[in-house]
Design a protein around this motif. Structure first.
Motif, PDB file in Angstrom:
ATOM      1  N   THR A 112      -2.562   1.429  11.335  1.00 45.73           N
ATOM      2  CA  THR A 112      -1.895   1.570   9.920  1.00 45.73           C
ATOM      3  C   THR A 112      -0.417   2.303  10.099  1.00 45.73           C
ATOM      4  O   THR A 112       0.239   2.389   9.256  1.00 45.73           O
ATOM      5  CB  THR A 112      -2.553   2.414   9.240  1.00 45.73           C
ATOM      6  N   LEU A 143       0.982  -1.358   0.048  1.00 40.15           N
ATOM      7  CA  LEU A 143       0.137   0.023   0.076  1.00 40.15           C
ATOM      8  C   LEU A 143       0.943   1.256  -0.237  1.00 40.15           C
ATOM      9  O   LEU A 143       1.754   1.266   0.707  1.00 40.15           O
ATOM     10  CB  LEU A 143      -1.034   0.174   1.159  1.00 40.15           C
ATOM     11  N   LEU A 159       2.541   0.339   8.682  1.00 35.49           N
ATOM     12  CA  LEU A 159       2.675   0.705   7.199  1.00 35.49           C
ATOM     13  C   LEU A 159       3.505   1.695   6.708  1.00 35.49           C
ATOM     14  O   LEU A 159       3.871   1.887   5.373  1.00 35.49           O
ATOM     15  CB  LEU A 159       1.246   0.676   6.609  1.00 35.49           C
ATOM     16  N   ARG A 160       3.558   2.767   7.623  1.00 34.91           N
ATOM     17  CA  ARG A 160       4.359   3.894   7.344  1.00 34.91           C
ATOM     18  C   ARG A 160       6.009   3.826   7.596  1.00 34.91           C
ATOM     19  O   ARG A 160       6.697   4.761   7.278  1.00 34.91           O
ATOM     20  CB  ARG A 160       3.914   5.015   7.903  1.00 34.91           C
ATOM     21  N   SER A 212      -2.862   5.366  -0.458  1.00 34.24           N
ATOM     22  CA  SER A 212      -3.916   4.362   0.011  1.00 34.24           C
ATOM     23  C   SER A 212      -4.023   4.032   1.400  1.00 34.24           C
ATOM     24  O   SER A 212      -5.097   3.881   1.952  1.00 34.24           O
ATOM     25  CB  SER A 212      -3.511   2.902  -0.780  1.00 34.24           C
ATOM     26  N   ILE A 213      -2.943   4.403   1.963  1.00 33.76           N
ATOM     27  CA  ILE A 213      -2.851   4.268   3.641  1.00 33.76           C
ATOM     28  C   ILE A 213      -3.684   5.518   4.134  1.00 33.76           C
ATOM     29  O   ILE A 213      -4.670   5.332   5.102  1.00 33.76           O
ATOM     30  CB  ILE A 213      -1.252   4.342   4.266  1.00 33.76           C
ATOM     31  N   ARG A 214      -3.722   6.543   3.573  1.00 37.07           N
ATOM     32  CA  ARG A 214      -4.256   7.672   4.013  1.00 37.07           C
ATOM     33  C   ARG A 214      -5.754   7.548   3.816  1.00 37.07           C
ATOM     34  O   ARG A 214      -6.735   7.847   4.725  1.00 37.07           O
ATOM     35  CB  ARG A 214      -3.824   9.212   3.338  1.00 37.07           C
ATOM     36  N   PRO A 219       1.232   5.370   0.115  1.00 36.84           N
ATOM     37  CA  PRO A 219       0.826   6.609   1.347  1.00 36.84           C
ATOM     38  C   PRO A 219      -0.486   7.262   0.753  1.00 36.84           C
ATOM     39  O   PRO A 219      -1.353   7.210   1.893  1.00 36.84           O
ATOM     40  CB  PRO A 219       1.856   7.688   0.803  1.00 36.84           C
ATOM     41  N   ILE A 264      -7.419   4.940   3.495  1.00 34.26           N
ATOM     42  CA  ILE A 264      -7.938   3.766   4.676  1.00 34.26           C
ATOM     43  C   ILE A 264      -8.372   4.312   5.886  1.00 34.26           C
ATOM     44  O   ILE A 264      -9.146   3.937   6.570  1.00 34.26           O
ATOM     45  CB  ILE A 264      -6.862   2.611   4.679  1.00 34.26           C
ATOM     46  N   GLU A 265      -7.135   5.351   6.367  1.00 29.76           N
ATOM     47  CA  GLU A 265      -7.303   5.878   7.673  1.00 29.76           C
ATOM     48  C   GLU A 265      -8.641   6.846   7.629  1.00 29.76           C
ATOM     49  O   GLU A 265      -9.425   6.814   8.708  1.00 29.76           O
ATOM     50  CB  GLU A 265      -6.158   6.697   7.967  1.00 29.76           C
TER      51      GLU A 265
END
Length: 200
Positions: free
Chosen positions: A172, A23, A175-176, A27-29, A25, A31-32
Protein backbone atom coordinates in the motif's frame (compact mmCIF):
# COMPACT_ATOMS: atom_id res chain seq x y z
CA UNK A 1 -1.77 -14.97 -31.23
CA UNK A 2 -3.67 -11.77 -31.94
CA UNK A 3 -6.70 -13.04 -30.03
CA UNK A 4 -4.57 -13.87 -27.01
CA UNK A 5 -2.93 -10.46 -26.82
CA UNK A 6 -6.24 -8.71 -27.49
CA UNK A 7 -7.64 -10.54 -24.47
CA UNK A 8 -4.64 -9.48 -22.38
CA UNK A 9 -5.12 -5.85 -23.36
CA UNK A 10 -8.82 -5.97 -22.50
CA UNK A 11 -8.05 -7.43 -19.09
CA UNK A 12 -5.42 -4.78 -18.43
CA UNK A 13 -7.94 -2.07 -19.31
CA UNK A 14 -10.47 -3.59 -16.89
CA UNK A 15 -7.77 -3.84 -14.21
CA UNK A 16 -6.81 -0.18 -14.60
CA UNK A 17 -10.45 0.82 -14.33
CA UNK A 18 -10.94 -1.31 -11.22
CA UNK A 19 -7.85 0.04 -9.45
CA UNK A 20 -8.71 3.68 -10.13
CA UNK A 21 -10.65 3.88 -6.85
CA UNK A 22 -9.33 6.77 -4.78
CA UNK A 23 -8.53 5.79 -1.21
CA UNK A 24 -8.06 8.29 1.60
CA UNK A 25 -5.61 7.76 4.50
CA UNK A 26 -8.25 6.14 6.72
CA UNK A 27 -9.20 3.62 4.04
CA UNK A 28 -5.53 2.78 3.42
CA UNK A 29 -4.89 2.30 7.13
CA UNK A 30 -7.93 0.05 7.52
CA UNK A 31 -6.82 -2.03 4.54
CA UNK A 32 -3.36 -2.46 6.07
CA UNK A 33 -4.81 -3.54 9.41
CA UNK A 34 -7.39 -5.88 7.89
CA UNK A 35 -4.76 -7.55 5.72
CA UNK A 36 -2.78 -8.40 8.85
CA UNK A 37 -5.78 -9.68 10.83
CA UNK A 38 -9.31 -9.68 9.44
CA UNK A 39 -10.64 -10.94 12.80
CA UNK A 40 -9.63 -7.76 14.61
CA UNK A 41 -12.44 -6.25 16.67
CA UNK A 42 -14.01 -2.96 15.64
CA UNK A 43 -12.92 -1.14 18.80
CA UNK A 44 -9.32 -2.33 18.44
CA UNK A 45 -9.39 -1.50 14.74
CA UNK A 46 -10.60 2.03 15.43
CA UNK A 47 -7.93 2.58 18.07
CA UNK A 48 -5.17 1.38 15.75
CA UNK A 49 -6.50 3.52 12.90
CA UNK A 50 -6.92 6.60 15.08
CA UNK A 51 -10.60 6.98 14.23
CA UNK A 52 -14.01 6.44 15.81
CA UNK A 53 -15.72 3.06 15.67
CA UNK A 54 -18.65 4.50 13.71
CA UNK A 55 -16.41 6.02 11.03
CA UNK A 56 -14.45 2.76 10.74
CA UNK A 57 -17.64 0.74 10.42
CA UNK A 58 -18.96 3.01 7.67
CA UNK A 59 -15.66 2.96 5.81
CA UNK A 60 -15.36 -0.83 5.99
CA UNK A 61 -18.91 -1.17 4.73
CA UNK A 62 -18.05 1.11 1.82
CA UNK A 63 -14.86 -0.82 1.03
CA UNK A 64 -16.82 -4.06 0.92
CA UNK A 65 -19.64 -2.66 -1.21
CA UNK A 66 -17.20 -1.20 -3.74
CA UNK A 67 -15.28 -4.49 -3.94
CA UNK A 68 -12.01 -3.18 -2.52
CA UNK A 69 -12.38 -5.74 0.28
CA UNK A 70 -13.60 -8.76 -1.64
CA UNK A 71 -13.96 -11.25 1.22
CA UNK A 72 -12.46 -12.34 4.54
CA UNK A 73 -11.05 -15.86 4.73
CA UNK A 74 -8.88 -18.03 6.98
CA UNK A 75 -5.34 -18.71 5.72
CA UNK A 76 -4.62 -22.40 6.28
CA UNK A 77 -1.18 -23.98 6.64
CA UNK A 78 -0.84 -26.34 3.63
CA UNK A 79 1.47 -28.66 5.59
CA UNK A 80 -1.29 -29.18 8.16
CA UNK A 81 -3.38 -30.66 5.34
CA UNK A 82 -0.51 -32.70 3.97
CA UNK A 83 -0.17 -30.49 0.88
CA UNK A 84 3.59 -30.05 0.78
CA UNK A 85 4.31 -30.09 -2.96
CA UNK A 86 4.11 -26.82 -4.92
CA UNK A 87 4.35 -27.14 -8.69
CA UNK A 88 4.52 -24.30 -11.21
CA UNK A 89 3.26 -25.49 -14.59
CA UNK A 90 3.74 -23.71 -17.91
CA UNK A 91 1.02 -24.70 -20.36
CA UNK A 92 1.14 -24.12 -24.11
CA UNK A 93 -1.98 -24.55 -26.24
CA UNK A 94 -2.16 -25.68 -29.85
CA UNK A 95 -4.23 -22.61 -30.73
CA UNK A 96 -4.61 -19.24 -29.05
CA UNK A 97 -8.08 -18.32 -30.24
CA UNK A 98 -10.92 -17.22 -27.98
CA UNK A 99 -12.64 -20.62 -27.93
CA UNK A 100 -9.47 -22.50 -26.97
CA UNK A 101 -8.63 -20.04 -24.19
CA UNK A 102 -12.13 -20.16 -22.76
CA UNK A 103 -12.29 -23.96 -22.86
CA UNK A 104 -9.00 -24.28 -21.00
CA UNK A 105 -9.93 -21.69 -18.39
CA UNK A 106 -13.31 -23.30 -17.71
CA UNK A 107 -11.71 -26.69 -17.08
CA UNK A 108 -8.93 -25.28 -14.90
CA UNK A 109 -11.37 -23.23 -12.81
CA UNK A 110 -12.99 -26.48 -11.61
CA UNK A 111 -9.77 -28.08 -10.37
CA UNK A 112 -9.18 -27.61 -6.60
CA UNK A 113 -5.46 -28.43 -6.96
CA UNK A 114 -4.93 -25.31 -9.05
CA UNK A 115 -4.43 -22.43 -6.64
CA UNK A 116 -3.58 -19.80 -9.26
CA UNK A 117 -3.82 -19.54 -13.04
CA UNK A 118 -2.48 -16.70 -15.18
CA UNK A 119 -2.73 -15.98 -18.89
CA UNK A 120 0.83 -15.13 -19.89
CA UNK A 121 2.85 -13.39 -22.54
CA UNK A 122 5.99 -15.11 -23.82
CA UNK A 123 6.46 -18.74 -24.83
CA UNK A 124 3.82 -20.35 -22.59
CA UNK A 125 0.14 -19.45 -22.71
CA UNK A 126 -0.64 -20.13 -19.03
CA UNK A 127 1.19 -20.40 -15.74
CA UNK A 128 -0.41 -22.53 -13.02
CA UNK A 129 0.44 -23.02 -9.37
CA UNK A 130 -0.63 -26.48 -8.31
CA UNK A 131 -0.62 -27.76 -4.71
CA UNK A 132 -0.67 -31.52 -4.13
CA UNK A 133 0.21 -34.10 -1.51
CA UNK A 134 3.02 -35.88 -3.35
CA UNK A 135 4.47 -36.63 -6.78
CA UNK A 136 2.04 -39.48 -7.34
CA UNK A 137 -0.91 -37.16 -6.86
CA UNK A 138 0.61 -34.63 -9.25
CA UNK A 139 1.12 -37.37 -11.84
CA UNK A 140 -2.56 -38.30 -11.55
CA UNK A 141 -3.55 -34.65 -11.93
CA UNK A 142 -1.49 -34.33 -15.12
CA UNK A 143 -2.60 -37.62 -16.68
CA UNK A 144 -6.25 -37.64 -15.61
CA UNK A 145 -7.06 -33.95 -15.90
CA UNK A 146 -4.51 -31.57 -17.40
CA UNK A 147 -3.62 -33.57 -20.51
CA UNK A 148 -7.27 -34.42 -21.17
CA UNK A 149 -8.14 -30.77 -21.80
CA UNK A 150 -8.57 -30.33 -25.57
CA UNK A 151 -5.91 -28.19 -27.20
CA UNK A 152 -3.11 -28.65 -24.64
CA UNK A 153 0.10 -29.01 -26.65
CA UNK A 154 2.92 -28.84 -24.11
CA UNK A 155 3.53 -28.84 -20.34
CA UNK A 156 6.60 -27.81 -18.40
CA UNK A 157 6.66 -28.44 -14.65
CA UNK A 158 8.94 -26.82 -12.06
CA UNK A 159 8.87 -28.05 -8.46
CA UNK A 160 9.41 -25.59 -5.60
CA UNK A 161 12.21 -26.70 -3.27
CA UNK A 162 11.40 -24.21 -0.52
CA UNK A 163 8.97 -21.36 0.08
CA UNK A 164 11.08 -18.26 0.70
CA UNK A 165 8.19 -15.81 0.95
CA UNK A 166 4.43 -16.04 0.86
CA UNK A 167 1.99 -13.29 1.72
CA UNK A 168 -1.59 -12.37 0.97
CA UNK A 169 -1.10 -8.71 1.99
CA UNK A 170 -0.92 -6.33 -0.96
CA UNK A 171 1.52 -3.39 -0.77
CA UNK A 172 0.00 0.00 0.00
CA UNK A 173 3.03 2.31 0.12
CA UNK A 174 2.37 3.60 -3.40
CA UNK A 175 -1.01 4.92 -2.25
CA UNK A 176 0.57 7.28 0.26
CA UNK A 177 2.47 9.42 -2.24
CA UNK A 178 5.98 10.77 -1.78
CA UNK A 179 6.05 10.13 1.98
CA UNK A 180 5.92 6.37 1.40
CA UNK A 181 8.89 6.13 -0.96
CA UNK A 182 11.44 7.73 1.31
CA UNK A 183 11.41 11.26 -0.06
CA UNK A 184 12.97 13.60 2.47
CA UNK A 185 10.57 15.87 4.26
CA UNK A 186 10.84 19.54 3.31
CA UNK A 187 13.14 21.44 5.61
CA UNK A 188 11.53 24.06 7.75
CA UNK A 189 13.05 27.51 7.88
CA UNK A 190 14.45 28.30 11.33
CA UNK A 191 12.61 31.06 13.19
CA UNK A 192 14.12 34.50 13.12
CA UNK A 193 16.76 35.12 15.71
CA UNK A 194 17.44 31.42 16.25
CA UNK A 195 20.71 31.41 14.28
CA UNK A 196 23.87 31.64 16.33
CA UNK A 197 25.74 34.91 16.12
CA UNK A 198 29.36 34.80 15.18
CA UNK A 199 31.70 35.59 18.02
CA UNK A 200 33.77 38.67 17.51
Amino acid sequence: MRARFAKILRREAISRKTTSTELDPLSIRLIELMQKDSDIGLAELAEAAGATTSSCWRRLDELRKTGVIQRSVAVIDPAALGLTVNVFVQVTLEKQNEAALRAFQNRIARRPEVMECYLMSGDADYLLRVVVEDLAQYHRFVVDHLTTIPGVANLRSSFALDQVKYTTALPTAHLRGSEAVGDPAPRRKPPRGSARRKTE
